[in-house]
Design a protein around this motif. Structure first.
Motif, PDB file in Angstrom:
ATOM      1  N   SER B  32       0.867  -1.172   0.000  1.00 22.37           N
ATOM      2  CA  SER B  32       0.000   0.000   0.000  1.00 22.37           C
ATOM      3  C   SER B  32       0.906   1.224   0.000  1.00 22.37           C
ATOM      4  O   SER B  32       2.000   1.202   0.577  1.00 22.37           O
ATOM      5  N   LEU B  33       0.442   2.290  -0.633  1.00 25.48           N
ATOM      6  CA  LEU B  33       1.263   3.486  -0.788  1.00 25.48           C
ATOM      7  C   LEU B  33       0.568   4.683  -0.144  1.00 25.48           C
ATOM      8  O   LEU B  33      -0.668   4.791  -0.183  1.00 25.48           O
ATOM      9  N   LYS B  49      -3.905   7.907   0.255  1.00 21.33           N
ATOM     10  CA  LYS B  49      -3.319   6.579   0.132  1.00 21.33           C
ATOM     11  C   LYS B  49      -3.958   5.827  -1.026  1.00 21.33           C
ATOM     12  O   LYS B  49      -5.042   6.208  -1.514  1.00 21.33           O
ATOM     13  N   TYR B  66      -1.411   5.033  -8.122  1.00 21.27           N
ATOM     14  CA  TYR B  66      -0.552   3.868  -7.885  1.00 21.27           C
ATOM     15  C   TYR B  66      -0.263   3.218  -9.233  1.00 21.27           C
ATOM     16  O   TYR B  66      -1.138   2.608  -9.840  1.00 21.27           O
ATOM     17  N   LYS B  68       1.790   0.459 -10.950  1.00 26.24           N
ATOM     18  CA  LYS B  68       2.625  -0.722 -10.701  1.00 26.24           C
ATOM     19  C   LYS B  68       3.679  -0.885 -11.792  1.00 26.24           C
ATOM     20  O   LYS B  68       4.798  -1.308 -11.527  1.00 26.24           O
ATOM     21  N   THR B  71       6.303   1.490 -10.952  1.00 25.44           N
ATOM     22  CA  THR B  71       6.530   1.507  -9.487  1.00 25.44           C
ATOM     23  C   THR B  71       6.612   2.949  -8.983  1.00 25.44           C
ATOM     24  O   THR B  71       7.583   3.352  -8.329  1.00 25.44           O
ATOM     25  N   PHE B  73       4.341   6.615  -7.494  1.00 24.39           N
ATOM     26  CA  PHE B  73       3.167   7.158  -6.788  1.00 24.39           C
ATOM     27  C   PHE B  73       3.399   8.665  -6.657  1.00 24.39           C
ATOM     28  O   PHE B  73       3.561   9.199  -5.579  1.00 24.39           O
ATOM     29  N   CYS B  90       6.535  10.384   1.059  1.00 27.73           N
ATOM     30  CA  CYS B  90       5.966   9.214   0.409  1.00 27.73           C
ATOM     31  C   CYS B  90       6.341   7.998   1.258  1.00 27.73           C
ATOM     32  O   CYS B  90       7.451   7.945   1.819  1.00 27.73           O
ATOM     33  N   LEU B  92       5.522   3.492   1.994  1.00 28.39           N
ATOM     34  CA  LEU B  92       4.842   2.257   1.617  1.00 28.39           C
ATOM     35  C   LEU B  92       4.726   1.330   2.808  1.00 28.39           C
ATOM     36  O   LEU B  92       5.524   1.382   3.741  1.00 28.39           O
TER      37      LEU B  92
END
Lengths: 114, 112
Positions: B32-33, B49, B66, B68, B71, B73, B90, B92
């Motif tokens: 989760s970011l 988030k 987000y 992926k 990678t 955010f 930031c 994670l």
């Protein structure tokens, strides 16, 4: 809105002295954390705590550090014999269920070791 | 291990300018970011988030998606205000580590 509180906001101590940093997590939260931020550096994880025991700890969290939940509301971080390099901002955080849930942070305690 | 790389600051913008703060991450599993903000003299507050790929978190005019595949955010806001002046982190959370991993923080100053 419930919030995490920390005391004191600032603490100055002499090298070799013991300090206790206090946190009151949000009342229905069960998972508690300590992080620290040395000036100008990243926020680093120290330790997580659940059900009256340590869940995870980082390499920073050596034998000089300990945590305790002495009663139903407080969560403390003790540094047994402070070093100059322990000078940092210490943040407490809590979550209700742990895992991927958002961690709620306190305002921090700025510790200065002389 | 897990890591977060964040755009270095400080960043100084004029009011109503567009803001981007870059954030990329390395993690095992599916993290989760988060973006946290620290106003002067205060603690870390959750800004927004995202918990899975392609999710967009948003709050107070700030957004982050987000991604992926890259990678990333990255934090964006279309029109910053003086009151947005703060440090932005930031972070994670990956279940394997069971802790938040933070970037180094970006100091934003917005001038009137």
């Amino acid at each position: 809105e419930p919030e995490v509180t920390q005391t004191p906001s600032h603490q100055v101590t002499q090298m070799g002295q013991e300090v206790i940093l206090r946190c009151v997590p949000i009342s229905n939260h069960l998972y508690f954390y300590w992080y620290r931020q040395i000036l100008g550096q990243k926020v680093e994880f120290l330790v997580s705590f659940y059900n009256n025991e340590i869940s995870e700890k980082s390499e920073i969290f050596d034998d000089q550090f300990s945590v305790e939940r002495p009663d139903g509301s407080n969560f403390t971080l003790k540094i047994r014999s402070t070093k100059l390099e322990d000078s940092a901002m210490y943040f407490c955080a809590s979550t209700r269920t742990g895992g991927y849930e958002t961690q709620y942070f306190g305002p921090g305690t700025r510790l200065l070791v002389l | 291990g897990n890591s977060v790389t964040q755009m270095e600051g400080p960043v100084t913008l004029s009011e109503e300018a567009f803001l981007t703060i870059n954030c990329t991450y390395t993690a095992t599993g599916y993290p989760s970011l988060f973006w946290y903000v620290q106003y002067p003299g205060e603690g870390l507050q959750l800004l927004l988030k995202a918990t899975k790929a392609d999710d967009k978190g948003s709050n107070k005019g700030f957004e982050a998606t987000y991604r992926k595949e890259t990678t990333s955010f990255h934090l964006e806001k279309g029109s910053v205000q003086v009151s947005d002046s703060a440090v932005y982190f930031c972070a994670l959370y990956a279940g394997s580590a069971r802790q938040l991993t933070f970037g180094s923080g970006t100091q934003l100053t917005v001038l009137p």
